[in-house]
Write an enzyme that holds these catalytic residues in place. Structure first.
Site, mmCIF file in Angstrom:
data_model
loop_
_atom_site.group_PDB
_atom_site.id
_atom_site.type_symbol
_atom_site.label_atom_id
_atom_site.label_comp_id
_atom_site.label_asym_id
_atom_site.label_seq_id
_atom_site.Cartn_x
_atom_site.Cartn_y
_atom_site.Cartn_z
ATOM 1 N N ARG A 144 0.860 -1.184 0.000
ATOM 2 C CA ARG A 144 0.000 0.000 0.000
ATOM 3 C C ARG A 144 0.898 1.236 0.000
ATOM 4 O O ARG A 144 1.925 1.273 0.706
ATOM 5 C CB ARG A 144 -0.918 0.040 1.231
ATOM 6 C CG ARG A 144 -2.076 -0.927 1.174
ATOM 7 C CD ARG A 144 -3.153 -0.507 0.141
ATOM 8 N NE ARG A 144 -4.268 -1.425 0.134
ATOM 9 C CZ ARG A 144 -4.417 -2.471 -0.690
ATOM 10 N NH1 ARG A 144 -3.496 -2.738 -1.611
ATOM 11 N NH2 ARG A 144 -5.489 -3.239 -0.618
ATOM 12 N N HIS A 165 -1.520 0.347 -9.915
ATOM 13 C CA HIS A 165 -2.113 -0.607 -8.964
ATOM 14 C C HIS A 165 -2.714 -1.825 -9.684
ATOM 15 O O HIS A 165 -3.927 -2.045 -9.636
ATOM 16 C CB HIS A 165 -3.164 0.092 -8.091
ATOM 17 C CG HIS A 165 -3.398 -0.639 -6.800
ATOM 18 N ND1 HIS A 165 -3.805 -0.011 -5.661
ATOM 19 C CD2 HIS A 165 -3.278 -1.962 -6.471
ATOM 20 C CE1 HIS A 165 -3.930 -0.900 -4.680
ATOM 21 N NE2 HIS A 165 -3.620 -2.082 -5.163
ATOM 22 N N GLU A 189 -3.474 7.514 -3.804
ATOM 23 C CA GLU A 189 -3.851 7.154 -5.163
ATOM 24 C C GLU A 189 -5.317 7.472 -5.464
ATOM 25 O O GLU A 189 -6.135 7.457 -4.534
ATOM 26 C CB GLU A 189 -3.502 5.693 -5.458
ATOM 27 C CG GLU A 189 -4.088 4.656 -4.538
ATOM 28 C CD GLU A 189 -3.510 3.276 -4.868
ATOM 29 O OE1 GLU A 189 -2.306 3.076 -4.701
ATOM 30 O OE2 GLU A 189 -4.294 2.432 -5.292
HETATM 31 P P1 NAP Z 1 -0.634 -11.243 4.788
HETATM 32 O O1 NAP Z 1 -0.555 -12.695 4.424
HETATM 33 O O2 NAP Z 1 -1.504 -10.828 5.927
HETATM 34 O O3 NAP Z 1 0.862 -10.734 5.039
HETATM 35 C C1 NAP Z 1 1.182 -9.551 5.685
HETATM 36 C C2 NAP Z 1 2.415 -9.815 6.548
HETATM 37 O O4 NAP Z 1 2.842 -8.585 7.144
HETATM 38 C C3 NAP Z 1 2.131 -10.783 7.687
HETATM 39 O O5 NAP Z 1 3.187 -11.695 7.772
HETATM 40 C C4 NAP Z 1 2.103 -9.885 8.933
HETATM 41 O O6 NAP Z 1 2.536 -10.542 10.086
HETATM 42 C C5 NAP Z 1 3.118 -8.825 8.531
HETATM 43 N N1 NAP Z 1 2.944 -7.585 9.288
HETATM 44 C C6 NAP Z 1 1.789 -6.912 9.547
HETATM 45 N N2 NAP Z 1 2.042 -5.788 10.231
HETATM 46 C C7 NAP Z 1 3.386 -5.750 10.447
HETATM 47 C C8 NAP Z 1 4.247 -4.838 11.094
HETATM 48 N N3 NAP Z 1 3.787 -3.739 11.676
HETATM 49 N N4 NAP Z 1 5.574 -5.137 11.103
HETATM 50 C C9 NAP Z 1 6.053 -6.261 10.544
HETATM 51 N N5 NAP Z 1 5.275 -7.162 9.898
HETATM 52 C C10 NAP Z 1 3.950 -6.898 9.841
HETATM 53 O O7 NAP Z 1 -1.115 -10.386 3.533
HETATM 54 P P2 NAP Z 1 -0.831 -10.657 1.974
HETATM 55 O O8 NAP Z 1 -1.935 -11.438 1.401
HETATM 56 O O9 NAP Z 1 0.563 -11.138 1.813
HETATM 57 O O10 NAP Z 1 -0.977 -9.151 1.444
HETATM 58 C C11 NAP Z 1 -0.118 -8.138 1.921
HETATM 59 C C12 NAP Z 1 -0.623 -6.782 1.494
HETATM 60 O O11 NAP Z 1 -0.384 -6.611 0.099
HETATM 61 C C13 NAP Z 1 -2.134 -6.586 1.636
HETATM 62 O O12 NAP Z 1 -2.471 -6.133 2.931
HETATM 63 C C14 NAP Z 1 -2.468 -5.559 0.586
HETATM 64 O O13 NAP Z 1 -2.463 -4.273 1.158
HETATM 65 C C15 NAP Z 1 -1.309 -5.667 -0.406
HETATM 66 N N6 NAP Z 1 -1.745 -6.152 -1.740
HETATM 67 C C16 NAP Z 1 -1.572 -5.349 -2.814
HETATM 68 C C17 NAP Z 1 -1.914 -5.803 -4.070
HETATM 69 C C18 NAP Z 1 -1.717 -4.942 -5.286
HETATM 70 O O14 NAP Z 1 -2.547 -4.984 -6.170
HETATM 71 N N7 NAP Z 1 -0.638 -4.196 -5.379
HETATM 72 C C19 NAP Z 1 -2.482 -7.075 -4.229
HETATM 73 C C20 NAP Z 1 -2.646 -7.870 -3.103
HETATM 74 C C21 NAP Z 1 -2.272 -7.403 -1.855
HETATM 75 P P3 NAP Z 1 1.451 -11.200 11.101
HETATM 76 O O15 NAP Z 1 0.414 -11.870 10.247
HETATM 77 O O16 NAP Z 1 2.271 -12.112 11.916
HETATM 78 O O17 NAP Z 1 0.868 -10.038 11.850
#
Ligand code: NAP
Length: 326
Positions: free
Chosen positions: A240, A287, A269
């Site tokens: 994000r 995006h 954005e």
């Molecule tokens: P996810 O599986 O929940 O992974 C997020 C990771 O970040 C988890 O391991 C979480 O740890 C860690 N985390 C959260 N807060 C943290 C902090 N303050 N410090 C350190 N680590 C932290 O999510 P995902 O499916 O991989 O997606 C990640 C993000 O990508 C989404 O939230 C979304 O905003 C973004 N995204 C963007 C697109 C795009 O089109 N560009 C597409 C998909 C996703 P814990 O779970 O242990 O808390």
């Protein structure tokens, strides 16, 4: 009068999902091929029981007050920072997302950005199209190597892990990570090493962000953090935009504190911080992390399933605030 559920879908979805919803619901769909304005959303939400919305729709307390009968919100994204989650929970409104189905597609795009940024692919394409290519040149469009370099992943969740697997398997990289959980089993299997936040920034040739946007992660990377990074390092952000202070990034690139950046997402954005567009060593995408035909269809049907389950009072397959049901 129809006894079907009344729902609002804020942007036309792939047909498979529209059909699923239409079968069981009286549908109100944004007719425009653009996001709804705040005013349009405030009007359209009145009287519906279900809302299927996009990450670009701000679902705040004020909107919830307009429609006290809302039963469920299905977000067409894995991130849900656009929704006032606590307010929904307080009102007993379950909120869902679309995890998993977009993981590999988004990891592919993070890699596309990483490669494009390091090897100046976009710049080189523009150069060639402009008729400037006059033959092979020893100094022509030299970039950074990827193979065998050090990759730092911030946020080792679903997408972070998918990016790491590609790095280890395909590019023989040393992969470091900083994340809430240690993920020891995965780290051991793929040979990843945990580093503290600062140390990861200092060590990595590439830093790739895969965190959710929260109050803790907002502006996590700013002036100080860019100073810690190597002046040959590249930053990739497919998470994000607001996790980065965009002005500080621009300054860091202009002053040569880092070599370049690949961005799919932006602080405010679809607006871009002035100056970003003029920088050749920043690759800018609109995006499109999850934008493959297959994945967008899977996301839409997943969102539709969540919406229908919520309307029927059934368990939502991907609820993010289960405490809303207590
Ligand atoms: P996810 O599986 O929940 O992974 C997020 C990771 O970040 C988890 O391991 C979480 O740890 C860690 N985390 C959260 N807060 C943290 C902090 N303050 N410090 C350190 N680590 C932290 O999510 P995902 O499916 O991989 O997606 C990640 C993000 O990508 C989404 O939230 C979304 O905003 C973004 N995204 C963007 C697109 C795009 O089109 N560009 C597409 C998909 C996703 P814990 O779970 O242990 O808390």
């Amino acid at each position: 009068m129809s006894d079907k559920f009344k729902v609002l879908v804020t942007r036309k979805l792939p047909p498979e999902a529209m059909e699923m919803i239409e079968k069981e619901c009286e549908l109100r769909v944004n007719p425009a091929d653009r996001a709804m304005t705040k005013g349009e959303l405030e009007k359209a939400i009145q009287g519906v029981e279900g809302l299927l919305c996009l990450l670009s729709d701000t679902i705040d307390e004020k909107l919830l007050q307009i429609n006290p009968d809302l039963k469920v919100i299905a977000n067409y994204a894995v991130g849900y920072d656009n929704i006032a989650l606590e307010a929904c929970t307080k009102r007993g409104i379950p909120v869902s997302n679309t995890p998993g189905v977009l993981t590999e597609t988004t990891a592919d795009l993070a890699w596309a950005l990483l490669m494009a940024t390091a090897r100046r692919v976009v710049e080189a394409d523009k150069f060639t199209r402009a008729g400037k290519y006059e033959g092979w040149g020893p100094m022509l469009l030299r970039g950074g190597d990827v193979y065998g370099k050090k990759l730092g992943i911030i946020g080792l969740g679903r997408i972070g892990k998918a990016v790491a697997r590609r790095a280890v398997g395909g590019f023989a990289m040393d992969v470091f990570y900083y994340s809430n959980s240690r993920e020891e089993e995965f780290a051991q299997e793929y040979g990843l090493k945990y580093l503290g936040f600062k140390e990861l920034l200092e060590t990595s040739d590439f830093v790739s962000l895969h965190l959710p946007l929260t109050s803790e992660t907002e502006k996590l990377l700013g002036e100080e953090e860019f100073k810690l990074m190597k002046d040959t390092a590249y930053l990739v952000n497919t998470s994000r935009g607001a996790i980065i202070d965009e002005r500080a990034l621009l300054q860091a690139i202009r002053e040569g504190e880092i070599a370049g950046a690949g961005l799919d997402v932006y602080e405010d954005e679809p607006k871009l911080t002035p100056g970003l567009v003029g920088e050749e060593n920043i690759v800018l995408l609109p995006h499109i992390g999850s934008a493959s035909i297959e994945t967008r269809t899977k996301m839409a049907t997943r969102a539709a399933k969540n919406l229908l389950a919520g309307l029927k009072g059934e368990e939502l397959p991907h609820i993010v605030n289960p405490e809303a049901l207590n």
